[in-house]
Design an enzyme around this catalytic site. Structure first.
Site, PDB file in Angstrom:
ATOM      1  N   LYS A 108      48.179  69.293  -1.374  1.00  0.00           N
ATOM      2  CA  LYS A 108      46.816  69.158  -1.468  1.00  0.00           C
ATOM      3  C   LYS A 108      46.188  70.573  -1.648  1.00  0.00           C
ATOM      4  O   LYS A 108      45.092  70.513  -2.411  1.00  0.00           O
ATOM      5  CB  LYS A 108      46.252  68.526  -0.275  1.00  0.00           C
TER       6      LYS A 108
ATOM      7  N   LYS B 268      53.500  58.121  -6.122  1.00  0.00           N
ATOM      8  CA  LYS B 268      52.886  56.997  -5.307  1.00  0.00           C
ATOM      9  C   LYS B 268      51.569  56.758  -5.433  1.00  0.00           C
ATOM     10  O   LYS B 268      50.890  57.719  -6.191  1.00  0.00           O
ATOM     11  CB  LYS B 268      53.062  57.717  -3.843  1.00  0.00           C
TER      12      LYS B 268
ATOM     13  N   LYS C  89      44.550  57.714  -3.706  1.00  0.00           N
ATOM     14  CA  LYS C  89      43.369  57.909  -4.278  1.00  0.00           C
ATOM     15  C   LYS C  89      43.156  59.255  -4.910  1.00  0.00           C
ATOM     16  O   LYS C  89      42.351  59.341  -5.719  1.00  0.00           O
ATOM     17  CB  LYS C  89      42.559  57.734  -3.026  1.00  0.00           C
TER      18      LYS C  89
END
Ligand code: AQP
Length: 332
Positions: free
Chosen positions: A112, A195, A198
């Site tokens: 991230k 995966k 969002k």
């Protein structure tokens, strides 16, 4: 009854199919057999920049979706994380017990922060897994129902619980991850090697449960499969078809073997058409129920207030023990 705890972020608005099949579905089942605590993790949501109004709306929306999915406030404790201040309080203690290098090894932070640019990522994003440790330990949870992407954070929770217990005496239950093999990782419909998420998925690869059912059906029909035509569960060589079979099997309760048999000799088109219908049948009432809960914010807020009160009773007791163990002088 053994205890379970889990949480979901209120960041994206709609839950996606990965959230539902990987986690929320298990939450609904576990409320029957376990003392279950489930929360909307708004403290986690501010680790990336947020719009305050959106966050407030999305927190209610997340709670409405959890109820629509089947959580029953009579059977589980449903609350909002920031309503229970003990989460942030225990997180500080856990921060002081975690090595900097240890926290740096968390792959979700690496992914991230790389996406945001290392300088932009907040310290909160870095310590996110440690807040999660506090979330779990406060409730003395035995099991934590999550998707595969959370396994490393549960490992960290176990390490820190053992470290605290070893240093200060038995205080915390050491939790186990509860990850169902079949649905541990739902894949992106356009790139079945990553995966469904969002942040990483393209709109076509991601099924948001609150989207128009027609749009959802279309996404299933244009899911990436392969150049073969055989419908067989084989995640290594046929990840796209296998992902569709997993989704189909979980939503209908039909085994993969039965599905393979049902579609033997038929093409991918038949499988996708039927699965699109299954999806529409699933999301249509889900959307309606979510709207019903959202339409009555007073009831929703009172469910959350009651949940927070129940959660605080447990959390406050654990925090008081932990504070005492580390040597804080009790407040008179
Ligand atoms: N694709 C998935 N398959 C199985 N489980 C999944 N989960 C998420 N994606 C999948 C599980 O959903 C729960 C809630 O996760 P969260 O609060 O982290 O939700 P999110 O941030 O919306 O999840 P994303 O899409 O994975 O977010 P980003 O893109 O930010 O990383 C967890 O139990 C999680 O394992």
């Amino acid at each position: 009854r053994p205890r379970v705890l889990s949480g979901i972020q209120p960041t994206a608005g709609s839950f996606h199919l990965g959230n539902y099949l990987g986690a929320v579905r298990q939450w609904v089942a576990l409320q029957e057999s376990h003392d279950a605590f489930y929360m909307v993790v708004d403290l986690h949501a501010i680790t990336v920049p947020q719009d305050p109004r959106e966050l407030r709306a999305n927190t209610r929306l997340a709670a409405a979706q959890l109820l629509a999915a089947g959580l029953d406030p009579e059977r589980c404790t449903l609350f909002v994380q920031s309503h229970v201040p003990e989460h942030a309080q225990l997180a500080w203690v856990m921060n002081c017990l975690t090595g900097f290098g240890e926290a740096s090894r968390m792959t979700q932070f690496k992914d991230k922060s790389a996406k945001q640019g290392a300088d932009r990522a907040s310290v909160g994003l870095f310590t996110y897994p440690i807040l999660q440790v506090a979330d779990i330990l406060l409730y003395q949870a035995h099991q934590v129902p999550v998707g595969e992407d959370q396994r490393q954070h549960i490992e960290l929770t176990r390490d820190l619980a053992e470290r605290f217990n070893g240093r200060f005496g038995e205080t915390f239950t050491v939790p186990e991850p509860y990850i169902l093999k079949e649905t541990a990782k739902i894949y992106d419909l356009q790139d079945p090697t990553i995966k469904m998420s969002k942040s990483a998925s393209t709109p076509k690869g991601l099924i948001n449960l609150l989207d128009e059912p027609k749009a959802t059906a279309k996404k299933i029909k244009s899911a990436v499969t392969d150049t073969d035509t055989v419908i067989r569960f084989d995640p290594e060589t046929k990840p796209g078809v296998s992902n569709l079979l997993t989704i189909y099997s979980t939503l209908t309760g039909t085994s993969i073997a039965e599905l393979e048999e049902k579609y033997a000799g038929k093409g991918y088109g038949a499988l996708k058409t039927d699965l699109a219908e299954v999806m529409v049948e699933f999301v249509t009432p889900f959307r309606e129920r979510t709207q019903q809960y959202l339409g009555d914010p007073e009831t929703l807020d009172s469910i959350l207030a009651e949940g927070a009160e129940k959660a605080r009773t447990v959390a406050a007791e654990t925090l008081a023990r932990a504070y005492d163990k580390v040597g804080f002088l009790p407040a008179k």
